[in-house]
Motif scaffolding. Structure first.
Motif, PDB file in Angstrom:
ATOM      1  N   PRO A 112     137.378  36.606  72.133  1.00  0.00           N
ATOM      2  CA  PRO A 112     136.258  35.674  72.242  1.00  0.00           C
ATOM      3  C   PRO A 112     135.042  36.219  71.513  1.00  0.00           C
ATOM      4  O   PRO A 112     134.856  37.428  71.410  1.00  0.00           O
ATOM      5  N   ILE A 113     134.209  35.326  71.003  1.00  0.00           N
ATOM      6  CA  ILE A 113     132.997  35.741  70.308  1.00  0.00           C
ATOM      7  C   ILE A 113     131.831  34.936  70.857  1.00  0.00           C
ATOM      8  O   ILE A 113     131.926  33.715  71.040  1.00  0.00           O
ATOM      9  N   ALA A 114     130.760  35.626  71.165  1.00  0.00           N
ATOM     10  CA  ALA A 114     129.605  34.972  71.765  1.00  0.00           C
ATOM     11  C   ALA A 114     128.842  34.162  70.724  1.00  0.00           C
ATOM     12  O   ALA A 114     128.819  34.493  69.538  1.00  0.00           O
ATOM     13  N   THR A 115     128.229  33.076  71.183  1.00  0.00           N
ATOM     14  CA  THR A 115     127.403  32.259  70.300  1.00  0.00           C
ATOM     15  C   THR A 115     126.010  32.129  70.907  1.00  0.00           C
ATOM     16  O   THR A 115     125.837  32.138  72.125  1.00  0.00           O
ATOM     17  N   ALA A 116     125.044  32.023  70.028  1.00  0.00           N
ATOM     18  CA  ALA A 116     123.660  31.862  70.454  1.00  0.00           C
ATOM     19  C   ALA A 116     123.290  30.381  70.378  1.00  0.00           C
ATOM     20  O   ALA A 116     124.143  29.507  70.385  1.00  0.00           O
ATOM     21  N   ARG A 117     122.007  30.114  70.275  1.00  0.00           N
ATOM     22  CA  ARG A 117     121.558  28.726  70.184  1.00  0.00           C
ATOM     23  C   ARG A 117     122.128  28.041  68.956  1.00  0.00           C
ATOM     24  O   ARG A 117     122.310  28.647  67.911  1.00  0.00           O
ATOM     25  N   ARG A 118     122.392  26.752  69.103  1.00  0.00           N
ATOM     26  CA  ARG A 118     122.888  25.909  68.015  1.00  0.00           C
ATOM     27  C   ARG A 118     124.222  26.427  67.456  1.00  0.00           C
ATOM     28  O   ARG A 118     124.563  26.148  66.309  1.00  0.00           O
ATOM     29  N   GLY A 119     124.934  27.200  68.245  1.00  0.00           N
ATOM     30  CA  GLY A 119     126.269  27.622  67.838  1.00  0.00           C
ATOM     31  C   GLY A 119     126.337  28.799  66.902  1.00  0.00           C
ATOM     32  O   GLY A 119     127.415  29.148  66.427  1.00  0.00           O
ATOM     33  N   ALA A 120     125.200  29.434  66.594  1.00  0.00           N
ATOM     34  CA  ALA A 120     125.218  30.579  65.680  1.00  0.00           C
ATOM     35  C   ALA A 120     125.943  31.751  66.339  1.00  0.00           C
ATOM     36  O   ALA A 120     125.795  32.011  67.522  1.00  0.00           O
ATOM     37  N   ILE A 121     126.749  32.470  65.545  1.00  0.00           N
ATOM     38  CA  ILE A 121     127.508  33.605  66.064  1.00  0.00           C
ATOM     39  C   ILE A 121     126.573  34.761  66.399  1.00  0.00           C
ATOM     40  O   ILE A 121     125.642  35.060  65.661  1.00  0.00           O
ATOM     41  N   GLN A 122     126.846  35.411  67.519  1.00  0.00           N
ATOM     42  CA  GLN A 122     126.148  36.653  67.853  1.00  0.00           C
ATOM     43  C   GLN A 122     126.977  37.802  67.280  1.00  0.00           C
ATOM     44  O   GLN A 122     127.948  38.248  67.878  1.00  0.00           O
ATOM     45  N   TYR A 123     126.597  38.222  66.091  1.00  0.00           N
ATOM     46  CA  TYR A 123     127.369  39.260  65.402  1.00  0.00           C
ATOM     47  C   TYR A 123     127.091  40.640  65.989  1.00  0.00           C
ATOM     48  O   TYR A 123     126.015  40.916  66.502  1.00  0.00           O
ATOM     49  N   HIS A 124     128.098  41.496  65.870  1.00  0.00           N
ATOM     50  CA  HIS A 124     127.976  42.895  66.274  1.00  0.00           C
ATOM     51  C   HIS A 124     128.680  43.757  65.243  1.00  0.00           C
ATOM     52  O   HIS A 124     129.689  43.352  64.656  1.00  0.00           O
ATOM     53  N   ASP A 125     128.148  44.957  65.031  1.00  0.00           N
ATOM     54  CA  ASP A 125     128.884  45.926  64.225  1.00  0.00           C
ATOM     55  C   ASP A 125     130.088  46.390  65.029  1.00  0.00           C
ATOM     56  O   ASP A 125     129.983  46.646  66.230  1.00  0.00           O
ATOM     57  N   VAL A 126     131.224  46.480  64.363  1.00  0.00           N
ATOM     58  CA  VAL A 126     132.474  46.847  65.038  1.00  0.00           C
ATOM     59  C   VAL A 126     133.084  48.046  64.318  1.00  0.00           C
ATOM     60  O   VAL A 126     133.368  47.972  63.113  1.00  0.00           O
ATOM     61  N   TRP A 127     133.276  49.140  65.043  1.00  0.00           N
ATOM     62  CA  TRP A 127     133.908  50.315  64.456  1.00  0.00           C
ATOM     63  C   TRP A 127     135.377  50.019  64.185  1.00  0.00           C
ATOM     64  O   TRP A 127     136.115  49.586  65.070  1.00  0.00           O
ATOM     65  N   GLN A 128     135.802  50.258  62.952  1.00  0.00           N
ATOM     66  CA  GLN A 128     137.144  49.882  62.526  1.00  0.00           C
ATOM     67  C   GLN A 128     138.204  50.877  62.990  1.00  0.00           C
ATOM     68  O   GLN A 128     137.950  52.069  63.127  1.00  0.00           O
ATOM     69  N   PHE A 129     139.409  50.361  63.164  1.00  0.00           N
ATOM     70  CA  PHE A 129     140.572  51.183  63.489  1.00  0.00           C
ATOM     71  C   PHE A 129     141.167  51.740  62.194  1.00  0.00           C
ATOM     72  O   PHE A 129     141.035  51.147  61.124  1.00  0.00           O
ATOM     73  N   MET A 130     141.830  52.875  62.294  1.00  0.00           N
ATOM     74  CA  MET A 130     142.499  53.485  61.144  1.00  0.00           C
ATOM     75  C   MET A 130     143.582  52.552  60.595  1.00  0.00           C
ATOM     76  O   MET A 130     144.382  52.003  61.359  1.00  0.00           O
ATOM     77  N   LYS A 131     143.612  52.385  59.274  1.00  0.00           N
ATOM     78  CA  LYS A 131     144.612  51.512  58.639  1.00  0.00           C
ATOM     79  C   LYS A 131     145.165  52.189  57.392  1.00  0.00           C
ATOM     80  O   LYS A 131     144.509  53.039  56.784  1.00  0.00           O
TER      81      LYS A 131
ATOM     82  N   LEU B  84     123.860  44.660  87.530  1.00  0.00           N
ATOM     83  CA  LEU B  84     125.165  45.267  87.305  1.00  0.00           C
ATOM     84  C   LEU B  84     125.207  46.601  88.035  1.00  0.00           C
ATOM     85  O   LEU B  84     124.670  47.596  87.558  1.00  0.00           O
ATOM     86  N   LYS B  85     125.829  46.624  89.200  1.00  0.00           N
ATOM     87  CA  LYS B  85     125.873  47.832  90.018  1.00  0.00           C
ATOM     88  C   LYS B  85     127.144  48.652  89.776  1.00  0.00           C
ATOM     89  O   LYS B  85     127.299  49.726  90.324  1.00  0.00           O
ATOM     90  N   GLU B  86     128.075  48.145  88.995  1.00  0.00           N
ATOM     91  CA  GLU B  86     129.337  48.853  88.793  1.00  0.00           C
ATOM     92  C   GLU B  86     129.370  49.607  87.474  1.00  0.00           C
ATOM     93  O   GLU B  86     130.192  50.497  87.291  1.00  0.00           O
ATOM     94  N   GLY B  87     128.505  49.236  86.531  1.00  0.00           N
ATOM     95  CA  GLY B  87     128.521  49.913  85.248  1.00  0.00           C
ATOM     96  C   GLY B  87     127.565  49.290  84.251  1.00  0.00           C
ATOM     97  O   GLY B  87     126.839  48.344  84.567  1.00  0.00           O
ATOM     98  N   ASN B  88     127.569  49.839  83.059  1.00  0.00           N
ATOM     99  CA  ASN B  88     126.713  49.354  81.975  1.00  0.00           C
ATOM    100  C   ASN B  88     127.549  48.790  80.843  1.00  0.00           C
ATOM    101  O   ASN B  88     128.464  49.455  80.352  1.00  0.00           O
ATOM    102  N   GLU B  89     127.264  47.574  80.413  1.00  0.00           N
ATOM    103  CA  GLU B  89     127.846  47.032  79.197  1.00  0.00           C
ATOM    104  C   GLU B  89     126.938  47.431  78.037  1.00  0.00           C
ATOM    105  O   GLU B  89     125.732  47.187  78.083  1.00  0.00           O
ATOM    106  N   LEU B  90     127.499  48.054  77.032  1.00  0.00           N
ATOM    107  CA  LEU B  90     126.717  48.550  75.907  1.00  0.00           C
ATOM    108  C   LEU B  90     127.062  47.778  74.644  1.00  0.00           C
ATOM    109  O   LEU B  90     128.208  47.361  74.439  1.00  0.00           O
ATOM    110  N   ASP B  91     126.073  47.610  73.792  1.00  0.00           N
ATOM    111  CA  ASP B  91     126.262  46.839  72.563  1.00  0.00           C
ATOM    112  C   ASP B  91     126.963  47.687  71.501  1.00  0.00           C
ATOM    113  O   ASP B  91     126.456  47.892  70.401  1.00  0.00           O
ATOM    114  N   VAL B  92     128.135  48.191  71.875  1.00  0.00           N
ATOM    115  CA  VAL B  92     128.972  48.980  70.980  1.00  0.00           C
ATOM    116  C   VAL B  92     130.371  48.368  71.010  1.00  0.00           C
ATOM    117  O   VAL B  92     130.941  48.187  72.085  1.00  0.00           O
ATOM    118  N   TYR B  93     130.889  48.032  69.839  1.00  0.00           N
ATOM    119  CA  TYR B  93     132.204  47.393  69.752  1.00  0.00           C
ATOM    120  C   TYR B  93     133.145  48.255  68.927  1.00  0.00           C
ATOM    121  O   TYR B  93     132.754  48.864  67.934  1.00  0.00           O
TER     122      TYR B  93
END
Length: 475
Positions: free
Chosen positions: A97-116, A235-244
């Motif tokens: 799933p990918i989050a969207t902001a107002r008017r349907g714009a994608i909420q982009y995130h930097d994503v660390w790539q897997f080895m290929k 959030l009492k169980e943990g922290n969600e961090l903006d790291v993907y």
């Protein structure tokens, strides 16, 4: 001396990330058919006309429409031709799933790539598996050798206080630098792990990849009193961090081959690096990890033993070919033979270990990657040392004029907070940040260090980072 041939069958139980050091950003992926589509830039550019190349380069160089990323660029009316080409130039899709902001714009995130590999297919490097094996073997050596523990504690204490990057190097030398190849020069020693080689896994399908958001789960003993009480939003169980991270999804299976030169045996006390010995090394490492870390968390991860080999009554044959390669035969074993009727001919021909739990790759917990905690018989002493090491790496920074009580609390715990100048939206405006506090100064009070466990979130589900089950068999 001979050579042992082993195969490690690894099944991903949580999320596994092995990075290549690069990241995907807002200019690298878009949405197509409800999925994240990673653009194959080479294929895309090769299909463009000179005019189309100019438009694409303007997007990359000048940041035109950059606020909306690649999706915003491709969906503009004047770029309908580029969108069609991009949809035919997809390297692979991620069913996340990918989050969207107002008017349907994608909420982009930097994503660390897997080895290929060169063809864009993910795989697990043998070096990553060998590193996991080396850590497990070192842990076993430390637990068995009181003298090694005592020597290493002095070295660890000295280097951790100074913040030196050389912490642990002395311990590795003492444990592994044992072979003296030249009797005329005793100062030269070879690392005995040169007698162990591990192959890369076969390439995997890109369908095995997901994008996972970093999640730090709090321990059972953490009061979480640093969180503002905002009712259901807290959030009492943990922290969600903006790291993907790009990760192998749960259920993915891989195999790697291990070659052991038996000359290593003379430098190891026990067990030998055969199927059963290697399995017991991993099992002991997991049991220690469970005792010192997992049992401090409400995760179900640290309950009981992870072994499930011949004692579970299942056939021990590991499928070697086809789409189910690397998986155990699902049939029941006959009596105490360890094999079903179909595979009775395999009994005695190959030795397979019990299935044990291990932690592989990046983004995993500190204790699964180090042996510092094992240097101390008393867990409280281990927590004190690890908390000091982590505080040196991630010190608490505070604007004392805004958080004087917190500043004093850190000092009373025996740590030295660093001064921090509060950040504001504008001079004299609203404060946006007045401290950086990873709370390692509280680890001793909480009873475990670090006091968070590394998980990843995919959609609405969360999984422990790096968790795998592993079976070792002789070839």
């Amino acid at each position: 001396m001979g050579v042992r041939k082993l195969r490690l069958d690894i099944k991903v139980a949580g999320l596994v990330h092995i990075g290549n050091g690069q990241r995907y950003g807002k200019r690298d992926y878009f949405v197509h058919g409800g999925e994240i589509a990673v653009l194959d830039v080479r294929k895309f550019v090769s299909r463009l006309t000179s005019d189309q190349v100019s438009r694409y380069c303007e997007f990359l160089e000048k940041g035109a429409y950059d606020k909306f990323g690649l999706q915003g660029f491709l969906t503009r009316r004047e770029n309908a031709d580029l969108l069609k080409i991009a949809q035919g130039s997809i390297a692979y899709r991620i069913d996340s799933p990918i989050a969207t902001a107002r008017r349907g714009a994608i909420q982009y995130h930097d994503v660390w790539q897997f080895m290929k590999d060169a063809h864009g297919n993910p795989y697990i490097p043998g070096s990553s598996v060998k590193g996991m094996l080396r850590t497990a073997l070192l842990l076993n050596m430390v637990l068995d050798d009181a003298g090694l523990r005592a020597t290493a504690r002095v070295d660890e204490l000295a280097t951790s206080k100074s913040g030196s990057a050389n912490a642990g190097k002395g311990l590795n030398r003492a444990a592994f630098w044992k072979e003296q190849p030249n009797p005329n020069d005793p100062s030269v020693k070879n690392d005995i792990m040169r007698y162990v080689s591990v192959s890369d896994s076969e390439p995997l399908s890109v369908d095995s990849l997901v994008f996972a958001k970093k999640y730090d789960k709090f321990s059972k003993g953490d009061p979480v009193d640093h969180k503002l009480d905002m009712g259901k939003l807290t959030l009492k169980e943990g922290n969600e961090l903006d790291v993907y991270r790009e990760c192998l999804r749960p259920g993915t299976t891989v195999s790697v081959d291990v070659t052991v030169d038996e000359r290593i045996d003379e430098y190891l006390a026990s067990p030998a690096l055969d199927a059963q010995g290697l399995s017991s090394i991993f099992q002991r490492a997991f049991d220690f990890y469970s005792e010192r870390f997992l049992n401090h968390f409400e995760s179900g991860e640290g309950e009981g033993s992870s072994a499930s080999g011949s004692s579970d009554g299942g056939c021990q044959y590991i499928i070697t070919a086809g789409p189910l390669a690397g998986m155990r035969c699902p049939n029941k074993a006959v009596g105490d033979t360890g094999f079903c009727n179909t595979h009775q001919d395999k009994a005695g021909q190959c030795a397979a270990s019990a299935e044990v739990t291990c932690y592989l790759g990046g983004g995993v917990d500190y204790i699964s990657k180090t042996v510092t905690s094992a240097l101390f018989d008393d867990e409280a002493d281990a927590v004190q040392m690890v908390s000091r090491i982590l505080y040196n790496q991630f010190p608490t920074k505070i604007d004392r004029s805004i958080h004087p009580t917190l500043y004093s609390d850190v000092q009373r715990a025996g740590f030295s907070p660093k001064l921090f100048e509060a950040r504001r939206q504008r001079p004299g405006g609203r404060i946006t940040k007045a401290k950086e506090d990873h709370r390692h100064w509280r680890d001793q009070e909480i009873g475990v260090s670090p006091h968070t466990m590394k998980w990843g979130i995919v959609g609405k589900d969360s999984y422990p980072m790096g968790k795998c089950s592993i079976t070792v068999r002789e070839l």
